[in-house]
Design a protein around this motif. Structure first.
Motif, short mmCIF file in Angstrom:
data_model
loop_
_atom_site.label_atom_id
_atom_site.label_comp_id
_atom_site.label_asym_id
_atom_site.label_seq_id
_atom_site.Cartn_x
_atom_site.Cartn_y
_atom_site.Cartn_z
N SER A 1 0.74 -1.27 0.29
CA SER A 1 0.46 0.43 0.17
C SER A 1 0.92 1.20 -0.18
N ALA A 2 1.93 1.43 1.13
CA ALA A 2 2.67 2.32 0.96
C ALA A 2 4.01 2.09 -0.19
N GLY A 3 4.67 1.31 -0.39
CA GLY A 3 5.12 1.05 -1.12
C GLY A 3 5.12 1.34 -2.56
N SER A 4 3.82 1.39 -3.16
CA SER A 4 3.40 1.38 -4.35
C SER A 4 3.83 2.47 -4.41
N VAL A 5 2.66 3.87 -3.40
CA VAL A 5 2.99 4.95 -3.58
C VAL A 5 3.92 5.66 -4.40
N VAL A 6 5.14 5.01 -2.95
CA VAL A 6 6.29 6.00 -3.17
C VAL A 6 7.02 5.35 -4.25
N ALA A 7 7.24 4.80 -5.10
CA ALA A 7 7.28 4.41 -6.34
C ALA A 7 6.75 5.17 -7.27
N ASN A 8 5.44 5.34 -7.02
CA ASN A 8 4.76 5.75 -7.94
C ASN A 8 5.72 7.46 -7.97
N ARG A 9 5.39 8.37 -7.49
CA ARG A 9 5.96 9.97 -6.47
C ARG A 9 6.67 9.64 -6.73
N ALA B 1 -4.50 4.56 5.39
CA ALA B 1 -3.52 5.44 5.91
C ALA B 1 -2.41 5.22 5.48
N ALA B 2 -1.90 3.79 5.00
CA ALA B 2 -0.95 3.33 4.60
C ALA B 2 -0.54 4.02 3.33
N MET B 3 -1.40 4.27 2.51
CA MET B 3 -1.13 4.71 1.33
C MET B 3 -0.95 6.35 1.43
N MET B 4 -1.77 7.13 2.55
CA MET B 4 -0.99 8.43 2.48
C MET B 4 -0.08 8.21 3.40
N VAL B 5 0.72 7.75 4.25
CA VAL B 5 2.31 7.43 4.78
C VAL B 5 3.32 7.37 3.29
N GLY B 6 2.93 6.67 2.32
CA GLY B 6 3.45 6.50 1.24
C GLY B 6 3.47 7.75 0.35
N ALA B 7 2.34 8.75 0.02
CA ALA B 7 2.13 9.72 -0.27
C ALA B 7 2.90 10.62 0.60
N LYS B 8 2.92 11.03 1.99
CA LYS B 8 3.85 12.50 2.69
C LYS B 8 5.22 11.41 2.89
N GLY B 9 5.68 10.35 2.63
CA GLY B 9 7.12 9.98 2.76
C GLY B 9 8.17 10.72 1.21
N ALA B 10 6.84 9.78 0.37
CA ALA B 10 7.53 10.46 -0.66
C ALA B 10 7.90 11.31 -0.67
#
Length: 537
Positions: free
Chosen positions: A13-21, A520-529
């Motif tokens: 959930s988070a890693g996919s968002v991080v990779a995208n951003r 929230a995991a996806m939000m963390v991914g976006a915020k972290g990226a």
């Protein structure tokens, strides 16, 4: 040795968002390492197919927690996604951001930038909602559906009964208030699961600066002194190493991330030394502070048809299957959780502390090899479930050996505080209050589980200890905080004590949120990226 600007361990959930951003501006090369395989599977795409993936080792880590005194000695089953999209590819798809107060507590624990006012715009930018909600975003990559028109009539009666029991109707759990009862929003689109892989990783994979390797089991983070410089992994029976020119990002989730840290030398020095692991940085907080939601169902025999009569017989399955294949609609196109909500077990509480789930079918009769969602009981039945929102019990996840292929030791410590036992006791009594309402009581033939013989407080407690289990929301095993003596990452998600290493997944939650954790995991991914990119400037 191959080199990439960023190495992301885990495609959930988070890693996919991080990779995208991290890849969208085209400036940086990104490598995603996923231990599992492709998400191109029918029972992943079909929303109710998660009954098939629940025990499928080809897409699921299938962990077992240690026997738990709080669960009457049971060794709880912990499914976790081992596939592109991680657990977002095998979950029940309920989309709940969490209560605003949860994130304000994160901020107030010394984590600036993590309050509700900070993260709400991030959620909204991720979302693309197709219903009347004003709080959910539109136009983002993650489709969130209002599937209430597809609910079984029995589910709608349960929503009415909860109002008769004293709960207010809430049209939007992601709006101004979380409390009340209504329809959950689901991460689906066009009758197919909208996993993090579908929303974020698949679009990123079309970019020339993104490389995704499946079947890649990361075995160690590579350090030069206190600087993370790459990772080692195995793939197709071969050992490989790869270099990170800028950062290594751990996104393996609350089980795999602390496991990898400890194997790589970050953790309690006494534990690591005992296992023959050289200490890179001593931090006893790694793997500690585990929190999770615990759930239980009360199950009833009904005098009107439920989804059992739709999905149990072969001809019912055939009709539902044809409806799904031709129209992408019907019961196979949504979650088993058809409505629910949030309530307070005591009116004196300032906020909801329990979550409800309404299921218009029952699954008492077991079926070997799969969760019997697609083969429910042969009689009309339904369940009312609940889980605690803010448990105070904490556990741990630690390695057993230096072997990365050995599953870690999961110690949940369920119901280990009087607070958690007392509120669950009040909560199960509320379930019976719902069942006794005019709307419900005339539909119920009998209570099947736990049954009318279970009445006293002692019996009710013994029952929920025996029958409760995780609802698959483990968090906080590498929690965020400003003090290295009490946390694993700082508010910018950098791992304390080393350079070039961040954690961006649910393990960084300072404390558990109220409700399902996927959003929230996806939000963390976006915020972290965003934090990573800010620090590059």
């Amino acid at each position: 040795m191959r080199s990439f600007d960023f190495i992301i361990v885990g495609s959930g959930s988070a890693g996919s968002v991080v990779a995208n951003r991290l890849s969208e501006n085209g400036r940086y090369s990104v490598l995603v390492l996923e231990a599992g395989g492709s998400d191109r599977r029918f029972f992943i795409a079909m929303p109710l197919g998660y009954g098939k993936t629940f025990y499928d080792k080809s897409v699921n880590w299938m962990y077992r927690a240690e026997p738990d005194p709080g669960l009457a000695g049971n060794a709880d089953y912990w499914p976790r996604g081992k596939v592109l999209g991680g657990s977002s590819s095998i979950n029940a798809m309920v989309y709940v951001r969490g209560a605003r107060e949860d994130f304000d507590e994160w901020r107030d624990r010394g984590n600036p930038g993590w309050g509700a006012a900070d993260v709400w715009p991030i959620f909204k930018a991720l979302e693309d909602h197709d219903g009347p909600s004003d709080s959910l975003g539109r136009g983002g990559p993650l489709h969130v559906s209002d599937c209430s028109k597809l609910f079984h009539p029995l589910a709608n009666k349960l929503i009415i009964a909860a109002q008769e029991a004293g709960l207010a109707y809430n049209p939007d759990f992601n709006g101004a208030s979380q409390e009340g009862v209504g329809a959950f929003r689901l991460t689906t689109k066009g009758g197919r699961r909208m996993s993090a892989a579908r929303a974020f990783l698949r679009p990123a994979m079309k970019r020339p600066n993104v490389t995704v390797l499946t079947g890649a089991m990361v075995t160690r983070i590579l350090f030069e002194g206190k600087q993370a410089v790459g990772v080692a992994f195995t793939r197709n029976g071969r050992s490989e190493t790869v270099k990170a020119g800028r950062e290594v990002v751990l996104a393996g989730g609350s089980v795999n991330t602390p496991q990898l840290l400890e194997i790589s030398g970050i953790g309690d020095p006494a534990r690591l030394s005992q296992l023959g692991i050289d200490v890179v940085y001593a931090n006893p907080n790694v793997g500690e502070n585990l929190q999770d939601h615990l759930g239980i169902n009360y199950t009833y025999r009904a005098n009107i048809p439920s989804l059992n009569q739709v999905l149990r017989p072969w001809w019912g399955k055939a009709i539902a299957g044809i409806e799904y294949l031709l129209l992408r609609t019907g019961p196979l196109s949504i979650s088993m959780n058809q409505g629910g909500g949030f309530f307070r077990t005591d009116p004196s509480r300032t906020r909801a502390n329990m979550q409800l789930y309404f299921q218009a079918f029952s699954t008492i009769v077991p079926k070997n090899g799969e969760r019997p969602i697609l083969t429910p009981d042969p009689w009309p039945g339904f369940s009312i479930g609940l889980s605690n929102c803010r448990p105070t019990s904490t556990g741990s996840i630690h390695i057993r050996s230096a072997d990365p292929l050995q599953a870690p030791q999961i110690v949940a410590n369920a119901f280990s505080t009087e607070h958690d036992v007392a509120e669950m006791l009040d909560a199960v009594k509320f379930l019976r209050k719902v069942a006794a309402t005019p709307t419900m009581s005339k539909l119920i033939v009998e209570e099947l589980l736990p049954g009318p013989g279970c009445r006293s407080d002692e019996e009710l407690i013994a029952d929920f200890r025996k029958r409760s289990g995780t609802v698959y929301h483990p968090v906080s095993t590498c929690r965020m905080g400003p003090d290295p003596a009490q946390s694993v990452v700082d508010p910018r998600l950098k791992v304390h004590g080393v350079d070039g290493l961040r954690i961006i997944d649910c393990s960084i939650f300072p404390n558990i949120i109220s409700g399902n954790t996927n959003a929230a995991a996806m939000m963390v991914g976006a915020k972290g990226a965003a934090l990573v990119l800010e620090d590059l400037q």
